[in-house]
Design a protein around this motif. Structure first.
Motif, PDB file in Angstrom:
ATOM      1  N   THR A 268       0.850  -1.192   0.000  1.00 35.75           N
ATOM      2  CA  THR A 268       0.000   0.000   0.000  1.00 35.75           C
ATOM      3  C   THR A 268       0.886   1.242   0.000  1.00 35.75           C
ATOM      4  O   THR A 268       1.662   1.458   0.944  1.00 35.75           O
ATOM      5  N   VAL A 269       0.781   2.014  -1.078  1.00 34.77           N
ATOM      6  CA  VAL A 269       1.578   3.239  -1.205  1.00 34.77           C
ATOM      7  C   VAL A 269       0.619   4.416  -1.236  1.00 34.77           C
ATOM      8  O   VAL A 269      -0.151   4.579  -2.195  1.00 34.77           O
ATOM      9  N   ASN A 270       0.673   5.226  -0.162  1.00 36.23           N
ATOM     10  CA  ASN A 270      -0.181   6.414  -0.035  1.00 36.23           C
ATOM     11  C   ASN A 270      -1.658   6.088  -0.318  1.00 36.23           C
ATOM     12  O   ASN A 270      -2.355   6.807  -1.033  1.00 36.23           O
ATOM     13  N   GLY A 271      -2.112   4.963   0.259  1.00 30.30           N
ATOM     14  CA  GLY A 271      -3.515   4.595   0.160  1.00 30.30           C
ATOM     15  C   GLY A 271      -3.882   3.712  -1.006  1.00 30.30           C
ATOM     16  O   GLY A 271      -4.994   3.161  -1.037  1.00 30.30           O
ATOM     17  N   GLU A 272      -2.991   3.516  -1.976  1.00 32.04           N
ATOM     18  CA  GLU A 272      -3.272   2.652  -3.130  1.00 32.04           C
ATOM     19  C   GLU A 272      -2.605   1.298  -2.926  1.00 32.04           C
ATOM     20  O   GLU A 272      -1.402   1.224  -2.678  1.00 32.04           O
ATOM     21  N   THR A 273      -3.399   0.213  -3.029  1.00 34.10           N
ATOM     22  CA  THR A 273      -2.910  -1.128  -2.690  1.00 34.10           C
ATOM     23  C   THR A 273      -2.805  -2.000  -3.936  1.00 34.10           C
ATOM     24  O   THR A 273      -3.695  -2.006  -4.800  1.00 34.10           O
ATOM     25  N   THR A 274      -1.704  -2.736  -3.999  1.00 31.38           N
ATOM     26  CA  THR A 274      -1.502  -3.747  -5.035  1.00 31.38           C
ATOM     27  C   THR A 274      -1.010  -5.026  -4.376  1.00 31.38           C
ATOM     28  O   THR A 274      -0.368  -4.985  -3.320  1.00 31.38           O
ATOM     29  N   THR A 275      -1.310  -6.183  -5.001  1.00 33.84           N
ATOM     30  CA  THR A 275      -0.860  -7.482  -4.485  1.00 33.84           C
ATOM     31  C   THR A 275       0.169  -8.069  -5.437  1.00 33.84           C
ATOM     32  O   THR A 275      -0.023  -8.093  -6.669  1.00 33.84           O
ATOM     33  N   VAL A 276       1.287  -8.538  -4.858  1.00 32.56           N
ATOM     34  CA  VAL A 276       2.371  -9.067  -5.678  1.00 32.56           C
ATOM     35  C   VAL A 276       2.854 -10.387  -5.095  1.00 32.56           C
ATOM     36  O   VAL A 276       2.612 -10.706  -3.928  1.00 32.56           O
ATOM     37  N   THR A 277       3.551 -11.172  -5.945  1.00 32.36           N
ATOM     38  CA  THR A 277       4.215 -12.407  -5.508  1.00 32.36           C
ATOM     39  C   THR A 277       5.716 -12.161  -5.533  1.00 32.36           C
ATOM     40  O   THR A 277       6.254 -11.609  -6.515  1.00 32.36           O
ATOM     41  N   THR A 278       6.400 -12.556  -4.475  1.00 26.86           N
ATOM     42  CA  THR A 278       7.814 -12.218  -4.369  1.00 26.86           C
ATOM     43  C   THR A 278       8.574 -13.281  -3.592  1.00 26.86           C
ATOM     44  O   THR A 278       7.990 -14.045  -2.802  1.00 26.86           O
ATOM     45  N   TYR A 279       9.884 -13.322  -3.840  1.00 23.06           N
ATOM     46  CA  TYR A 279      10.785 -14.172  -3.060  1.00 23.06           C
ATOM     47  C   TYR A 279      11.664 -13.312  -2.135  1.00 23.06           C
ATOM     48  O   TYR A 279      12.573 -13.828  -1.498  1.00 23.06           O
ATOM     49  N   ALA A 280      11.413 -12.011  -2.094  1.00 21.88           N
ATOM     50  CA  ALA A 280      12.210 -11.101  -1.261  1.00 21.88           C
ATOM     51  C   ALA A 280      12.077 -11.497   0.206  1.00 21.88           C
ATOM     52  O   ALA A 280      11.022 -11.946   0.657  1.00 21.88           O
ATOM     53  N   MET A 281      13.181 -11.296   0.949  1.00 18.87           N
ATOM     54  CA  MET A 281      13.200 -11.685   2.356  1.00 18.87           C
ATOM     55  C   MET A 281      12.959 -10.498   3.297  1.00 18.87           C
ATOM     56  O   MET A 281      12.824 -10.687   4.504  1.00 18.87           O
ATOM     57  N   SER A 282      12.953  -9.270   2.762  1.00 22.36           N
ATOM     58  CA  SER A 282      12.746  -8.093   3.612  1.00 22.36           C
ATOM     59  C   SER A 282      11.874  -7.091   2.877  1.00 22.36           C
ATOM     60  O   SER A 282      11.757  -7.127   1.640  1.00 22.36           O
ATOM     61  N   ALA A 283      11.291  -6.179   3.624  1.00 27.95           N
ATOM     62  CA  ALA A 283      10.408  -5.170   3.038  1.00 27.95           C
ATOM     63  C   ALA A 283      11.174  -4.251   2.093  1.00 27.95           C
ATOM     64  O   ALA A 283      10.676  -3.880   1.015  1.00 27.95           O
ATOM     65  N   SER A 284      12.390  -3.865   2.474  1.00 27.01           N
ATOM     66  CA  SER A 284      13.164  -2.957   1.621  1.00 27.01           C
ATOM     67  C   SER A 284      13.532  -3.619   0.303  1.00 27.01           C
ATOM     68  O   SER A 284      13.503  -2.974  -0.758  1.00 27.01           O
ATOM     69  N   ARG A 285      13.869  -4.949   0.320  1.00 32.97           N
ATOM     70  CA  ARG A 285      14.185  -5.649  -0.923  1.00 32.97           C
ATOM     71  C   ARG A 285      12.943  -5.789  -1.799  1.00 32.97           C
ATOM     72  O   ARG A 285      13.015  -5.721  -3.028  1.00 32.97           O
TER      73      ARG A 285
END
Length: 603
Positions: free
Chosen positions: A44-61
């Protein structure tokens, strides 16, 4: 024929079985990794939400892989806590913008994610029930960052302008729209701010005007002292009475709602010149009277004359000194009449001077059974000045009496001189008196930015003696200048900082709002106060002597905080912003950071 089981065949088959097992384990592991590492998360970026699939291990990555640009003061939160990322986590990004708040009247730039002015003020109230007065200053109400800010999303707004108060029912509008609805036009320098008063949200307009003020200021007169050889020594006469002058000053003045806020000197003109007081100080020495006594007649050191050989009166010279300054010299001499067995001697000495002359003429007059000697005083000078003293003595015709006089002139720093008094020696070996006036001047200077001043010390010693008695007198004067020093430990000034060297209370007031907009209220705020009380006492200059950790959050090294502002050594806003970001990324909340600090002694 059946194949025989040989040892070599057995080893080969065993290796094949081991390799197959390893491949099976690897395939299972990869399958498990795929199942556990692969995550479905919401961003959610400034109230707009998207759903994604990821293998990232941290929020910043995750945000980096999605091409989402996160600025330094933006707030990033993961529902899993801190930087952690798990399946079905929600990562929230709130973009920060800078506005200006006032804390106890001090303007402080503040990065915020608030969606309304009332919400921003609520951040400060949430953690500080007895908080300092905080307002939101909207420098340009037409800008998208501050002017487009909703004033109060939950209710009406009270508008105060030009001494009048009215209510705008729709607080969800920005300031510009509310003011337009009230028919209020802003000047270029007018100020618009939002504050809370109990349950009311107030939109305030302050009119800024400029003017000039003219004032008449007195110029104090000074005093000059001059020497007058026609006045007796020690006498003072006022030759001119002083009078103060006047000057006219014009100031540019800034008024806010009709009240003076600041002023700046624009011009200055002298309308009346100050007249100094002039005081004359006498320097004339009293003349000594002539006597018929055989043993008591004195002359002057500058010119001593003795009578002819048949006279029974002696002339005893007085020792005096004339001290020059800045490399000039003064001298005195005595002359005596001629007679049998007349003797004369003289000497001149100088010390601590770059130029010194000493001269003496000694002579005696009298009968053949008498003797006399004349000796000069000495002149001491410091720092390039010199003085000379000459004395003359005489004797009577009946007793071989002798007298000597010495006078010293000494100078202190920078050409200041002291003059010796006169000495009168009578017959029969009685010593005269020597008066010496010495002066020593000291100067000291101090320099800032770590410099040290210089110290000058001058000392002079004068003495006088008589020939027949062992009486002596000495005067020692010294002047000294002590060093002055100044230092400046600061690397910047307040004009370049947001919250420059604040008190602990001001730092906490700022942090209260910054923490609340991260949702850290109640126990989290209490934990943050305790944590930074332990670390630094909320002091912007706290430094650990052993580790070098610095500032309110005790960053190690302190230069880490430069990501949030260049002047991290003095700007508490930079330190607090960095500290809150550090806690959010490493621990998630201040409560968890405090828990770790309690257990390990550090966080």
């Amino acid at each position: 024929m059946a194949r025989r089981w040989t040892p070599q065949r057995f080893v080969k088959l065993r290796r094949i079985r081991v390799a197959a097992s390893a491949l099976i384990v690897l395939a299972v592991s990869l399958g498990m990794f795929q199942l556990t590492a692969r995550k479905t998360v919401a961003i959610t970026v400034n109230g707009e939400t998207t759903t994604v699939t990821t293998y990232a291990m941290s929020a910043s990555r995750l945000l980096e892989s999605q091409g989402i640009d996160v600025k330094t003061h933006d707030i990033v939160e993961s529902s899993a806590g801190g930087e952690k990322l798990t399946n079905h986590s929600v990562v929230t990004v709130q973009s920060a913008y800078q506005t200006t708040i006032s804390i106890d009247g001090q303007e402080v730039p503040f990065w915020t994610t608030a969606t309304s002015a009332a919400q921003l003020l609520g951040f400060f109230e949430a953690n500080e029930h007895a908080a300092a007065k905080v307002t939101v200053n909207i420098d340009n109400i037409y800008s998208k960052l501050t002017g487009g800010l909703v004033i109060n999303a939950d209710g009406p707004v009270t508008v105060i302008a030009d001494g009048k108060s009215s209510v705008a029912p729709n607080g969800k509008l920005p300031a510009a729209s509310i003011l337009d609805s009230k028919g209020i036009t802003l000047g270029k320098e007018d100020r618009v701010s939002v504050e809370k008063d109990g349950g009311k949200t107030i939109l305030r307009v302050q009119r800024v005007t400029h003017g000039e003020e003219t004032r008449t200021v007195a110029i104090p007169h000074g005093t000059q002292t001059i020497e007058d050889p026609s006045l007796a020594a020690g006498t003072t006469v006022v030759r001119q009475q002083g009078e103060d002058g006047e000057k006219r000053q014009t100031y540019s003045v800034t008024y806010v709602d009709g009240k003076k806020e600041s002023e700046q000197l624009k011009s200055e003109t002298t309308t009346k010149i100050a007249i100094d007081t002039i005081v004359a100080v006498g320097t004339k020495q009293p003349e000594t009277s002539k006597s018929d006594d055989a043993n008591d007649t004195s002359g002057n050191a500058d010119s001593n004359e003795n009578g002819d050989a048949e006279s029974k009166n002696d002339a005893t010279g007085d020792g005096s000194s004339a001290n020059g300054s800045n490399g000039t010299t003064g001298s005195s001499s005595s002359s005596n009449g001629s007679a049998d067995k007349n003797t004369g001697s003289g000497s001149g000495t100088s010390s601590n001077g770059s130029s010194s002359n000493g001269s003496s003429n000694g002579g005696t007059s009298g009968k053949t059974d008498s003797s006399a000697s004349g000796s000069n005083g000495s002149g001491n000078s410091g720092n390039g000045t010199s003085g000379n003293t000459n004395g003359g003595t005489g004797n009577n015709g009946s007793k071989p009496n002798s007298g000597s006089s010495s006078g010293n002139g000494s100078s202190g720093n920078a050409g200041n001189s002291g003059n010796s008094g006169n000495s009168n020696n009578a017959g029969n070996g009685t010593s005269g008196n020597t008066n010496a006036n010495n002066s020593g001047n000291s100067g000291s200077s101090g320099t800032n930015n770590g410099g040290s001043g210089n110290s000058n010390t001058n000392s002079n010693t004068n003495s006088g003696s008589s020939s027949n008695d062992s009486n002596s007198s000495s005067n020692t004067n010294s002047g000294s200048g002590s060093s002055g020093s100044g230092s400046d430990s600061g690397s910047s000034d307040a004009s370049n900082a947001r919250l420059w060297r604040p008190t602990a209370a001001q730092a906490q007031a700022y942090a209260a709002g910054a923490a609340a907009q991260r949702g850290w209220t109640g126990d989290d705020w209490t934990a943050l106060v305790k944590l930074w009380n332990r670390e630094s006492g909320w002091s912007w200059s706290a430094e650990n002597a052993s580790s070098g950790a610095y500032g309110i959050p005790q960053a190690l090294p302190g230069s880490k905080m430069a990501d949030f502002g260049a002047d991290w050594k003095n700007d508490a806003a930079v330190q607090i912003d960095w500290g809150l970001s550090y806690i959010a990324q490493r621990y998630g909340t201040p409560s968890k950071a405090w828990e770790h600090s309690e257990k390990e002694g550090w966080y």
